[in-house]
Design an enzyme around this catalytic site. Sequence first.
Site, PDB file in Angstrom:
ATOM      1  CG  PHE A  56       0.656   7.474  -0.655  1.00 56.57           C
ATOM      2  CD1 PHE A  56      -0.205   7.870  -1.512  1.00 56.57           C
ATOM      3  CD2 PHE A  56       1.411   7.299   0.794  1.00 56.57           C
ATOM      4  CE1 PHE A  56      -1.900   6.768  -0.670  1.00 56.57           C
ATOM      5  CE2 PHE A  56       0.100   7.106   1.615  1.00 56.57           C
ATOM      6  CZ  PHE A  56      -1.584   6.952   0.800  1.00 56.57           C
ATOM      7  CG  HIS A  57       7.446   6.672  -3.398  1.00 50.95           C
ATOM      8  ND1 HIS A  57       7.967   6.885  -2.078  1.00 50.95           N
ATOM      9  CD2 HIS A  57       8.144   5.281  -3.342  1.00 50.95           C
ATOM     10  CE1 HIS A  57       8.353   5.929  -0.857  1.00 50.95           C
ATOM     11  NE2 HIS A  57       8.478   5.106  -2.036  1.00 50.95           N
ATOM     12  CB  ALA A  58       6.690   3.594  -8.873  1.00 54.16           C
ATOM     13  CG  HIS A 103       5.769   1.684  -2.928  1.00 58.07           C
ATOM     14  ND1 HIS A 103       6.192   0.925  -3.942  1.00 58.07           N
ATOM     15  CD2 HIS A 103       6.595   1.107  -2.361  1.00 58.07           C
ATOM     16  CE1 HIS A 103       8.479   2.192  -4.022  1.00 58.07           C
ATOM     17  NE2 HIS A 103       7.936   1.975  -2.301  1.00 58.07           N
TER      18      HIS A 103
END
Length: 139
Positions: A56-58, A103
């Site tokens: 839950f980040h880029a 992602h």
Amino acid sequence: MIADTEIFPGCTLVRHRAIADARGALVALEAGREVPFGIARAYWVYGVDPASPRGFHAHRALHQWAVCVAGSCRMRLSDGHEWREAVLDSPDLALHIGPMIWHEMHDFAPGTVLLVLASAPYDEADYIRDFSDFEALAR
Ligand code: TYD
């Protein structure tokens, strides 16, 4: 490498060459050859509850190379415009996650070990953890 599937520019599913014989199989990765960046860090994720998604980040600049060396997981990916998916379900499959790819890792099978090779040391300032911020930056 046998077959690459581009999911987004900068995000590619790669099938590595496995060297297999009667004793089993081996996959070897070298920076600058199979992995197109210098490797500064490795980490692995294991013991994940199948109901507990991660990620839950880029990243702003980081390149990562993710392999389920055991088990499987489903990668949910976005470039800030569209959502796509990739399943890592074989130790010879890798996902190159370049900068500015959101992602999420879902559906970890019991016993999964997700190995990640990264281009830089851990740096919280490189993370984008809010999807709205990511969408705005991706525009
Ligand atoms: P986190 O980013 O939440 O993991 P995931 O991407 O799998 O959801 O990281 C979990 C914790 O581990 C968090 O406190 C940061 C720390 N961490 C490091 O110290 N070094 C690292 O290389 C990574 C990837 C995480």
